[in-house]
Design an enzyme around this catalytic site. Structure first.
Site, PDB file in Angstrom:
ATOM      1  CG  HIS A   1      -2.374   1.067   0.930  1.00  0.00           C
ATOM      2  ND1 HIS A   1      -3.710   0.268   1.508  1.00  0.00           N
ATOM      3  CD2 HIS A   1      -2.712   1.503  -0.130  1.00  0.00           C
ATOM      4  CE1 HIS A   1      -4.518   1.268   1.072  1.00  0.00           C
ATOM      5  NE2 HIS A   1      -4.239   2.113  -0.131  1.00  0.00           N
TER       6      HIS A   1
ATOM      7  CG  ASP B   1      -5.592  -0.358   4.111  1.00  0.00           C
ATOM      8  OD1 ASP B   1      -6.255  -1.262   5.196  1.00  0.00           O
ATOM      9  OD2 ASP B   1      -4.998   0.461   3.641  1.00  0.00           O
TER      10      ASP B   1
ATOM     11  CG  HIS C   1      -4.370  -2.009   8.446  1.00  0.00           C
ATOM     12  ND1 HIS C   1      -4.050  -2.963   7.256  1.00  0.00           N
ATOM     13  CD2 HIS C   1      -3.937  -2.188   9.825  1.00  0.00           C
ATOM     14  CE1 HIS C   1      -4.542  -3.967   8.665  1.00  0.00           C
ATOM     15  NE2 HIS C   1      -3.340  -3.526   9.767  1.00  0.00           N
TER      16      HIS C   1
ATOM     17  CG  ASP D   1      -2.240   2.116   5.236  1.00  0.00           C
ATOM     18  OD1 ASP D   1      -1.669   1.241   6.163  1.00  0.00           O
ATOM     19  OD2 ASP D   1      -3.027   1.864   4.245  1.00  0.00           O
TER      20      ASP D   1
ATOM     21  CG  HIS E   1       2.551  -1.634   4.762  1.00  0.00           C
ATOM     22  ND1 HIS E   1       2.201  -2.399   4.599  1.00  0.00           N
ATOM     23  CD2 HIS E   1       2.713  -1.409   5.340  1.00  0.00           C
ATOM     24  CE1 HIS E   1       2.067  -3.850   5.283  1.00  0.00           C
ATOM     25  NE2 HIS E   1       2.436  -2.534   5.899  1.00  0.00           N
TER      26      HIS E   1
ATOM     27  CG  ASP F   1      -5.456  -3.018   1.982  1.00  0.00           C
ATOM     28  OD1 ASP F   1      -5.467  -4.450   1.953  1.00  0.00           O
ATOM     29  OD2 ASP F   1      -3.859  -2.411   2.465  1.00  0.00           O
TER      30      ASP F   1
ATOM     31  CG  ASP G   1      -5.726  -4.719   5.125  1.00  0.00           C
ATOM     32  OD1 ASP G   1      -6.078  -3.778   4.770  1.00  0.00           O
ATOM     33  OD2 ASP G   1      -4.361  -4.874   5.530  1.00  0.00           O
TER      34      ASP G   1
ATOM     35  CD  GLU H   1      -0.063  -4.449   1.477  1.00  0.00           C
ATOM     36  OE1 GLU H   1       0.449  -5.283   1.853  1.00  0.00           O
ATOM     37  OE2 GLU H   1       0.322  -2.789   1.932  1.00  0.00           O
TER      38      GLU H   1
END
Length: 309
Positions: free
Chosen positions: A99, A126, A128, A130, A143, A229, A231, A274
């Site tokens: 990412h 996502d 996360h 980030d 990332h 992403d 995830d 990712e």
């Protein structure tokens, strides 16, 4: 509407500590992203895989930070490609890669939007946020830094490229968060970013929050970048990512988001990031990501092909 889709492979894995993301772009190609989009009536040009620039940056004061020069090199190369694609009125699709590629892809499309007198919006899908700076990251994995950098947070001066145009925090919507470090939580609490974690999605679904965000983009005549992403998704359906977090978006929630984005006609660029084929099960994550891309670009529920098992 037929789009000129421009595939850009970015085999970046300098932003993570997991090996395998560099195989992501070719896995998307093997999963048929080009033929899938062509079947939907779009023109597809594949730029191939780009390479990072050679750069030298001063060491970060945070000793945990690693691969800074390489990550910045990728960012510079992606920024240039992204900016040029938007200026040609192409629809760029950045095939990752971890990412950290968004450092370059989003800064490039934001620069183009600013040059065209438009506001840039970002939908961040996502687990996360980030939202670390180079000072707050404990893992040193870059990332985890794109959104803090892109929205103009401090802590990147002299290390990351200077931004010619920033993304306004109020123009960012994050959906699906469920793994947030304390430093990120504190910074998000001070920002105007719209955050819908999985608790909010469990309670209210994805349609209402997304519809409200899209209305805001439309009212501003904004350009909308979507950063997806792996995830973001539930690991049971998308195992090919080094940062799996239980409790992600379901198959139907993810497709509904993509179908609503398609209906809006507002999306101007896309990250698919990712994907780590080394962790996949017979390519099923790559195929799902291509499937979601197809929903974003026009495939309807009744048009879905029958799967073979």
């Amino acid at each position: 509407m037929s789009l000129n889709c421009y595939l850009v492979g970015a085999p970046v894995q300098s932003g993570t500590s997991q090996q395998g993301c560099l195989m992501g772009p070719d896995a998307f190609r093997t999963a048929g992203i080009a033929t899938t989009l062509q079947a939907l009536g779009h023109q597809v040009a594949d730029h191939g895989n780009i390479s990072p620039r050679e750069v030298e940056r001063p060491n970060s004061g945070n000793r945990a930070v690693h691969h800074l020069n390489e990550t910045v090199g990728w960012a510079l190369a992606l920024n240039e490609v992204a900016n040029a694609a938007i200026e040609r009125s192409d629809f760029p699709i950045f095939l990752g890669g971890d990412h950290s590629l968004s450092i370059g892809s989003v800064s490039g499309v934001t620069k183009a939007a600013d040059q065209n007198g438009r506001e840039q919006f970002v939908l961040w899908l996502d687990a996360h946020p980030d939202f670390h700076s180079l000072e707050t990251t404990e893992s040193g994995n870059l990332h985890g830094t794109p959104m803090a950098y892109l929205t103009g947070h401090s802590g990147f001066e002299g290390s990351y490229p200077d931004l010619t145009a920033k993304v306004k925090p109020a123009n960012v919507c994050m959906m699906g968060l469920r793994s947030v470090d304390q430093a990120e939580k504190a910074l998000l609490g001070e920002s105007d970013i719209q955050v819908y974690d999985m608790r909010a999605i469990d309670e209210h679904g994805v349609a209402g929050p997304l519809r409200a965000f899209l209305e805001k983009v439309k009212a501003a005549d904004g350009a909308l970048h979507v950063s997806l992403d792996v995830d973001f998704l539930e690991p049971n359906i998308a195992p090919a990512v080094g940062t799996t977090v239980p409790g992600g978006a379901t198959f139907r929630e993810a497709h509904l988001i993509m179908e609503m984005l398609c209906d809006s006609g507002l999306v101007t660029s896309l990250d698919l990031v990712e994907l780590n084929p080394f962790l996949d099960d017979r390519g099923r994550t790559a195929k799902l990501m291509v499937d979601l891309c197809a929903s974003l670009l026009g495939r309807k529920v009744l048009d879905r092909p029958t799967r073979s098992y």
